[in-house]
Design a protein around this motif. Structure first.
Motif, short mmCIF file in Angstrom:
data_model
loop_
_atom_site.label_atom_id
_atom_site.label_comp_id
_atom_site.label_asym_id
_atom_site.label_seq_id
_atom_site.Cartn_x
_atom_site.Cartn_y
_atom_site.Cartn_z
N ALA A 205 3.94 -5.41 -2.01
CA ALA A 205 3.05 -6.26 -1.14
C ALA A 205 2.53 -5.64 0.20
O ALA A 205 1.43 -5.53 0.24
CB ALA A 205 3.53 -7.58 -0.92
N LEU A 206 3.78 -4.92 0.84
CA LEU A 206 3.39 -4.44 2.03
C LEU A 206 2.42 -3.20 1.84
O LEU A 206 1.33 -2.85 2.55
CB LEU A 206 4.53 -3.91 2.80
CG LEU A 206 5.19 -5.15 3.20
CD1 LEU A 206 6.37 -4.72 4.31
CD2 LEU A 206 4.39 -5.84 4.44
N ALA A 207 2.65 -2.27 0.82
CA ALA A 207 2.10 -1.15 0.31
C ALA A 207 0.37 -1.35 0.21
O ALA A 207 -0.34 -1.22 0.47
CB ALA A 207 2.50 -0.47 -0.75
N TYR A 208 0.07 -2.80 -0.66
CA TYR A 208 -1.04 -3.22 -0.68
C TYR A 208 -1.86 -3.57 0.49
O TYR A 208 -2.94 -3.43 0.63
CB TYR A 208 -1.04 -4.29 -1.86
CG TYR A 208 -1.06 -3.85 -3.36
CD1 TYR A 208 -2.12 -3.56 -3.89
CD2 TYR A 208 0.10 -4.15 -3.92
CE1 TYR A 208 -2.25 -2.98 -4.96
CE2 TYR A 208 0.23 -3.79 -5.34
CZ TYR A 208 -0.71 -3.08 -5.79
OH TYR A 208 -0.76 -2.83 -7.37
N LEU A 209 -1.02 -4.32 1.33
CA LEU A 209 -1.72 -4.83 2.52
C LEU A 209 -2.07 -3.40 3.46
O LEU A 209 -3.26 -3.39 4.03
CB LEU A 209 -0.62 -5.35 3.37
CG LEU A 209 -0.43 -6.99 2.94
CD1 LEU A 209 0.51 -7.84 3.87
CD2 LEU A 209 -1.79 -8.00 2.65
N LEU A 210 -1.25 -2.31 3.55
CA LEU A 210 -1.60 -1.27 4.23
C LEU A 210 -2.59 -0.42 3.80
O LEU A 210 -3.82 0.00 4.11
CB LEU A 210 -0.42 -0.28 3.91
CG LEU A 210 -0.31 1.10 4.44
CD1 LEU A 210 -0.05 0.78 5.91
CD2 LEU A 210 0.64 2.14 3.93
N LEU A 211 -2.81 -0.67 2.28
CA LEU A 211 -4.14 -0.14 1.62
C LEU A 211 -5.53 -0.94 1.86
O LEU A 211 -6.38 -0.26 2.17
CB LEU A 211 -3.81 0.07 0.05
CG LEU A 211 -4.74 0.79 -0.81
CD1 LEU A 211 -5.00 2.13 -0.29
CD2 LEU A 211 -4.10 0.69 -2.27
N PHE A 212 -5.26 -2.13 1.57
CA PHE A 212 -6.52 -3.01 1.40
C PHE A 212 -6.97 -3.50 2.70
O PHE A 212 -8.23 -4.14 2.95
CB PHE A 212 -6.42 -3.89 0.31
CG PHE A 212 -6.67 -3.31 -1.08
CD1 PHE A 212 -7.81 -2.99 -1.46
CD2 PHE A 212 -5.55 -3.41 -1.92
CE1 PHE A 212 -7.97 -2.09 -2.43
CE2 PHE A 212 -5.82 -2.66 -3.06
CZ PHE A 212 -7.05 -2.01 -3.45
#
Ligand SMILES: Nc1ncnc2c1ncn2[C@@H]1O[C@H](COP(=O)(O)OP(=O)(O)OP(=O)(O)O)[C@@H](O)[C@H]1O
Ligand SMILES: [Mg+2]
Lengths: 230, 223, 245
Positions: A205-212
């Motif tokens: 989830a953090l990876a997605y936040l980092l990306l988006f």
């Protein structure tokens, strides 16, 4: 899991377990790369195809436009996941099989192309007729008028809606996990079930936040920056 | 040709799976009927609270909206569905799905309503307040009716997205249309049910897509 | 002298079943300024637009500088450069500066180098009194200035004739004068012009001939003194009394 743990400890243990996070970080990082790669491929193919279709449509050939509109309608009406599943699970019955990556890429690109076509077309139509007439009256050809006079104005108007659409469709890369594409979500959830712990999901989830998150903020900026001044 | 018919448009399988798929369609509609009104209300609340121009509240709302717009909805769904058991919670599937979709959908509707409210000139507030209408009356009778009309295409477009979104519930095996189609495919070793489900989505959503195209072109030719 | 730059014969045009031009015969000589008046819907704009084929006429012929522009296979885009067109609503390209507006066709149709095109564009803008506005965008210009850029855009192509369709009717009254002045100067420099407008004072001062259009035909024509001072045609009298209140 230790049943004697308090609620808070259990929460931290299950969702923010640093040991487990460290252990599965490489797998999720690999998924991250796949997601980015897929997203970029979708954006390039989808926007280019959409632009091409909108340009074709501006030549107003009846038969061609019928097919363009039909394509755009179908791709906008079908849930992307249905499309991915059709391409991945149904196409092999016709003797053609696509990899998980290819199926997701093709499906999302087609969906983005359909929306991009509609957005570009709306932009082209919104350029006043007088612009065409002025340009044609100075001797510019149809294609030149499109390229130098109409498109620059149309594209400006299309940037905010297109940016938003690009963002929402690239988030659809997560759908690849349904056909076992090893992108972030798939890596995270298989890591989570392997570990018997939800922490890899948190990392994902953090990876997605980092990306988006940067992308969403960029979208906001674009919306204020590209308001068309009359 | 015959092989294609056998594989993709197999009448025998279609008639066998038909009822099962229609049941799935029913669940898709039910899910939409839950998520759309809740999402609209949530979005409206976000936009109205945002229009109060309280600094800290606005920041909070932007964080909420951007956070859930940044999350792919499927990630949200899986996080809620597979994460809550780790908390010792056991929530029903439909509820987990509805919560996930609500968080996502209300953020998007919130952005649409916000744009609508911001599209109304300040003079409208001032005129209404000068006639003695209260803040909430102004909002309800003057601002929102105009705002909604200004963003109607976006509201419809977003609603279309919500209905398509419900197909993600198949990932957690909620028995909606796509889920049932995939089960039928697995049982029959034939993709006809998926093709059939795709057709059902088309029949359901194509009118909305057409309406949208028409509205969008109208709003453009008007200005 | 009297060589026809524009020569229209038996021109017919209809929209669907509605005839709009019902047989127009009209010649415009070199250096002549022809002024066209007529009630709304009489076909004035349609006539001008046919002259560079923004509208396609059904039949008839249009010769520009001796070339039949309706002949199939004609190089329309080259021909259009000989026929300047100035629009009521200016139609400037909002994403380009004044100079960009003026030089686009020079570069893309005539294939001129950037420097040469810009030199020519600056000269055209200077001619309409906008030398210092070359780098302004349309939204930074007044309506009158925008229309002068529109005029410069056609002048830069060195047209044989310029067609004006109500060039001042979208302007605030105080801005009309500047545009008319540019048109006067253009006429004095020997340009051949066709002007559709309601600026009667301008017509009296600058027009060589006034044409009255009514219901798709040329109902009357003559010298401005005769047409305005002593109108014989019934509908023309009616029309003039209506626009002069
Ligand atoms: N694109 C079109 N389609 C159908 N009818 C048209 C179109 N353009 C013009 N017409 C009709 O043709 C007739 C002539 O129009 P035109 O614009 O040439 O008149 P005009 O003399 O320039 O009038 P005005 O003084 O109002 O500008 C009008 O009845 C008009 O309604
Ligand atoms: Mg007219």
């Amino acid at each position: 899991m230790n049943p004697a743990m308090s609620g808070w400890d259990r929460f931290v243990f299950s969702f923010f377990n640093l040991d487990i996070a460290r252990q599965y970080l490489p797998a999720i990082a690999k998924g991250f790369v796949t997601t980015v790669y897929l997203a970029l491929a979708v954006i390039v193919a989808g926007v280019l195809l959409g632009l091409t279709l909108a340009l074709l449509r501006s030549f107003r050939v009846k038969v061609a436009n019928f097919f363009i509109i039909m394509f755009a309608d179908i791709m906008r009406a079908l849930p992307p996941l249905v499309l991915i599943i059709l391409l991945f699970f149904a196409l092999p019955y016709a003797g053609a099989s696509l990899s998980a990556f290819a199926a997701t890429w093709v499906a999302l690109s087609l969906v983005l192309a359909a929306f991009a076509e509609e957005i570009f077309w709306a932009g082209i139509v919104a350029v006043p007729r007088g612009q065409w007439e002025a340009a044609r009256s100075t001797g510019l050809s149809r294609a030149q008028t499109l390229a130098f006079v109409v498109l620059p104005q149309a594209v400006r108007m299309t940037i905010p809606p297109l940016t938003n659409r690009v963002i929402s469709i690239t988030k659809g890369t997560a759908l690849g996990s349904v056909v076992a594409l090893s992108e972030i979500l798939n890596q995270a959830s298989s890591s989570a079930s392997q570990a018997g712990n939800a922490t890899p999901m948190t990392v994902g989830a953090l990876a997605y936040l980092l990306l988006f998150i940067p992308v969403v903020i960029f979208g906001r900026w674009v919306e204020t920056r590209f308001v068309w001044k009359k | 040709m015959d092989a294609i018919l056998q594989n993709f448009f197999n009448m025998e399988i279609a008639s066998k799976a038909g009822v099962f798929l229609l049941k799935g369609l029913g669940m898709t509609l039910l899910l939409s009927a839950i998520v759309i009104p809740l999402g609209l209300l949530g979005g409206l609340a976000v936009a109205v609270l945002g229009s109060l121009k309280k600094k800290w509240l606005s920041v909070l709302l932007i964080v909420y909206v951007d956070f859930f717009r940044a999350f792919p909805p499927l990630v949200l769904l899986i996080f809620i569905y597979f994460g809550t058991p780790f908390l010792g919670l056991d929530i029903p599937k439909l509820l987990a799905v509805a919560i996930g979709f609500f968080l996502n959908t209300s953020s998007y509707y919130g952005e649409v309503f916000r744009a609508g409210i911001e599209s109304i000139p300040k003079g409208q507030f001032e005129a209404a307040r000068s006639t003695g209408l209260s803040g909430s009356q102004t909002l309800r009778f003057v601002i929102l009716p105009q705002a909604v009309r200004n963003v109607l295409p976006d509201l419809i477009s977003n609603t279309l997205e919500v209905i398509k979104l419900t197909s993600l519930a198949s990932v957690v095996a909620l028995p909606e249309l796509l889920n049932n189609a995939r089960q039928a495919q697995a049982l029959t070793y034939n993709p006809t049910p998926i093709v059939l489900a795709a057709l059902m989505y088309l029949v359901l959503l194509w009118p909305l897509v057409r309406l949208l195209s028409r509205l969008e072109h109208k709003s453009i030719s008007m200005h | 002298m009297s060589k026809a730059i524009l020569d229209i014969a038996a021109l017919h045009k209809s929209y669907g079943a509605t005839p709009v031009l019902k047989g127009i015969d009209m010649a415009v000589n070199e250096n002549e300024l022809v002024f066209i008046i007529g009630p709304s819907g009489s076909g004035k704009s349609t006539l001008l637009r046919c002259c560079n084929r923004l509208e396609e006429p059904e039949s008839g012929s249009i010769l520009v500088d001796g070339t039949d522009i309706l002949r199939p296979g004609v190089d329309l885009n080259r021909l259009r450069q000989k026929i300047g067109m100035v629009f009521q609503s200016f139609n400037l390209y909002p994403h380009m500066t004044a100079l960009g507006n003026v030089t686009l066709a020079l570069r893309k149709v005539q294939g001129m180098e950037k420097e040469a095109a810009e030199e020519k564009g600056r000269a055209a803008l200077a001619r309409v009194g906008l030398a210092e506005k070359v780098n302004a965008y349309p939204n930074e210009l007044s309506g009158g200035q925008q229309q002068r850029v529109g005029i410069a855009r056609s002048l830069a192509l060195e047209p044989r004739i310029v067609l004006f369709d109500e060039p001042t009717s979208a302007l605030d009254p105080e801005l009309v004068g500047g545009v008319l002045k540019v048109m006067r100067e253009l006429k004095e420099s020997g340009m051949t012009m066709v002007v559709v407008s309601h600026e009667m004072a301008f017509a009296r001062a600058a027009a060589d001939r006034v044409i009255f259009m009514d219901k798709g035909v040329i109902a009357d024509q003559g010298a401005p003194e005769d047409m305005f001072g002593n109108p014989k045609h019934e509908r023309l009298r009616e029309f003039l009394s209506r626009i002069q209140h």
